[in-house]
Motif scaffolding. Structure first.
Motif, PDB file in Angstrom:
ATOM      1  N   ALA A 241      26.977 -31.965 -16.040  1.00  0.00           N
ATOM      2  CA  ALA A 241      26.764 -30.523 -15.950  1.00  0.00           C
ATOM      3  C   ALA A 241      26.737 -29.885 -17.333  1.00  0.00           C
ATOM      4  CB  ALA A 241      27.863 -29.886 -15.096  1.00  0.00           C
ATOM      5  N   GLN A 242      27.673 -30.291 -18.186  1.00  0.00           N
ATOM      6  CA  GLN A 242      27.713 -29.742 -19.545  1.00  0.00           C
ATOM      7  C   GLN A 242      26.446 -30.080 -20.316  1.00  0.00           C
ATOM      8  OE1 GLN A 242      31.412 -30.282 -21.812  1.00  0.00           O
ATOM      9  NE2 GLN A 242      32.451 -30.765 -19.898  1.00  0.00           N
ATOM     10  N   ARG A 245      23.468 -27.996 -18.858  1.00  0.00           N
ATOM     11  CA  ARG A 245      23.623 -26.572 -19.191  1.00  0.00           C
ATOM     12  C   ARG A 245      23.349 -26.307 -20.665  1.00  0.00           C
ATOM     13  NH1 ARG A 245      29.119 -26.302 -15.755  1.00  0.00           N
ATOM     14  NH2 ARG A 245      28.216 -25.948 -13.678  1.00  0.00           N
ATOM     15  N   GLY A 248      19.705 -26.080 -21.071  1.00  0.00           N
ATOM     16  CA  GLY A 248      19.219 -24.805 -20.553  1.00  0.00           C
ATOM     17  C   GLY A 248      19.539 -23.644 -21.476  1.00  0.00           C
ATOM     18  N   LYS A 249      20.757 -23.617 -21.996  1.00  0.00           N
ATOM     19  CA  LYS A 249      21.159 -22.532 -22.898  1.00  0.00           C
ATOM     20  C   LYS A 249      20.299 -22.502 -24.154  1.00  0.00           C
ATOM     21  CE  LYS A 249      26.112 -22.038 -21.854  1.00  0.00           C
ATOM     22  NZ  LYS A 249      27.471 -22.211 -22.446  1.00  0.00           N
ATOM     23  N   VAL A 287      15.091 -28.250 -15.857  1.00  0.00           N
ATOM     24  CA  VAL A 287      16.506 -27.861 -15.929  1.00  0.00           C
ATOM     25  C   VAL A 287      17.015 -27.472 -14.543  1.00  0.00           C
ATOM     26  CG1 VAL A 287      18.144 -26.180 -16.852  1.00  0.00           C
ATOM     27  CG2 VAL A 287      16.391 -27.159 -18.344  1.00  0.00           C
ATOM     28  N   SER A 288      16.214 -26.732 -13.798  1.00  0.00           N
ATOM     29  CA  SER A 288      16.611 -26.316 -12.444  1.00  0.00           C
ATOM     30  C   SER A 288      16.812 -27.526 -11.535  1.00  0.00           C
ATOM     31  CB  SER A 288      15.551 -25.391 -11.845  1.00  0.00           C
ATOM     32  OG  SER A 288      15.445 -24.198 -12.591  1.00  0.00           O
ATOM     33  N   LEU A 291      20.042 -29.332 -12.560  1.00  0.00           N
ATOM     34  CA  LEU A 291      21.251 -28.617 -12.149  1.00  0.00           C
ATOM     35  C   LEU A 291      21.519 -28.806 -10.655  1.00  0.00           C
ATOM     36  CD1 LEU A 291      20.991 -25.299 -14.198  1.00  0.00           C
ATOM     37  CD2 LEU A 291      22.660 -27.146 -14.499  1.00  0.00           C
TER      38      LEU A 291
END
Length: 329
Positions: A241-242, A245, A248-249, A287-288, A291
């Protein structure tokens, strides 16, 4: 009347070590004992658990001695002391004996809070020993350990050590001591990799790094090794997850220097550079998808599926494919 002593003096009449991190609690005790023995090599040390300190025991241990010997009395698990013993300790706090240092180890929290408050009100020297549950706290701990040895280590090396050894502070402290003793000059990520390669390869963050880089085969190999060596599946989903994310960030952030982006995104500058390399090939849709795969895996390892290993393998493959989504567009 209680003696007034500086908070940084380990020979204060009373030291209060508060928290649940065993390594830090033990260090607090060792610091007091070392200072006492430096002042008097014949210092008598009594190390007691809460059930060993019965009503009247503290009075016996702290009663005036014919030879006025220095003494250290350590009480572990002070939050578990009986009500009558707590009364004895509170009474002692008001008039601590000369040449005696009392060390109270208290877990903190609501249990035994009356004793905690009384010790603080009496001016006890306090040492914080909090449980380090956050990766950032453990990273700061490793940096502090290197500073304490007078050695320098790169941010990547500190992170690699935390990734490799996990949450056990004793292991982290021992690793820093070993590296400081064995290696000359600055300690970098390559050095950590040589010393702890087996552990590093089993790291949950290695699984995540290989997955977000689109290296499915290597990610699956690291995943199976991690599970075989006892890494908890929930830690692997957290690392995945990290990793996703972070992609994505950074992909949605405005361009800029690593230092500026680090402040904006809450990442260290070195990680900005690493994520920039990893995000090649990623798209917003990728990315979606990744996730969602992480969320499904998280549910699977927390009881929503029959086989946590299969749930993780599925997520790793999906994330690795998503990492190459731009090339397939």
């Amino acid at each position: 009347m209680a003696r007034k002593t500086a908070q940084d003096d380990p020979l204060a009449p009373v030291t209060l070590a508060v928290g649940q991190e065993d390594l830090l609690l033990d260090r607090a005790v060792r610091e007091v004992v070392a200072a006492a023995k430096a002042a008097d090599a014949d210092t008598d040390v009594r190390d007691l658990t809460s059930d060993q300190l019965q009503p009247g025991t503290l009075a016996e241990l702290t009663s005036p001695s014919l030879f006025a010997e220095r003494k250290v009395v350590v009480v572990r698990g002070a939050q578990d002391l009986s009500a009558d013993t707590v009364k004895d300790v509170k009474a002692y706090l008001g008039a601590p004996a000369e040449e005696i240092t009392l060390v109270l180890l208290h877990a903190g929290g609501a249990k035994g809070k009356g004793l905690l408050d009384a010790a603080r009100k009496a001016g006890a020297r306090e040492v914080a020993c909090p449980k380090m549950t956050k990766p950032a706290d453990r990273l700061a701990f490793v940096r502090g350990e290197f500073r304490a040895t007078g050695r320098s280590a790169t941010p990547e090396a500190c992170q690699a050590l935390v990734d490799s050894l996990g949450s056990d502070l004793r292991e982290l402290a021992a690793a820093v001591s070993q590296l400081a003793a064995d290696i000359e000059g600055t300690i970098d990520e390559a050095v950590v990799g040589r010393y702890y390669t087996g552990r590093a390869e089993a790291s949950s963050f290695t699984v995540a790094d290989r997955a977000v880089e689109g290296r499915a085969a290597e990610a699956l190999e690291a995943l199976r090794w991690s599970l075989a060596t006892g890494v908890a599946p929930v830690l692997i989903t957290s690392a995945l997850a990290q990793g996703v994310r972070a992609i994505g960030k950074l992909s949605s952030a405005r361009g800029g220097r690593p230092a500026d982006l680090a402040r904006e995104l809450g990442m260290p500058p070195w990680k900005i550079d690493r994520v920039r390399q990893q995000m090649r090939g990623w798209t917003p849709d990728g990315v979606s998808v990744a996730l969602r795969a992480v969320a499904e895996a998280d549910a699977g390892v927390k009881g929503g599926g029959e086989d946590p290993g299969y749930a993780l393998e599925k997520a790793v493959v999906t994330i690795a494919r998503a990492a190459r989504s731009r090339g397939r567009a």
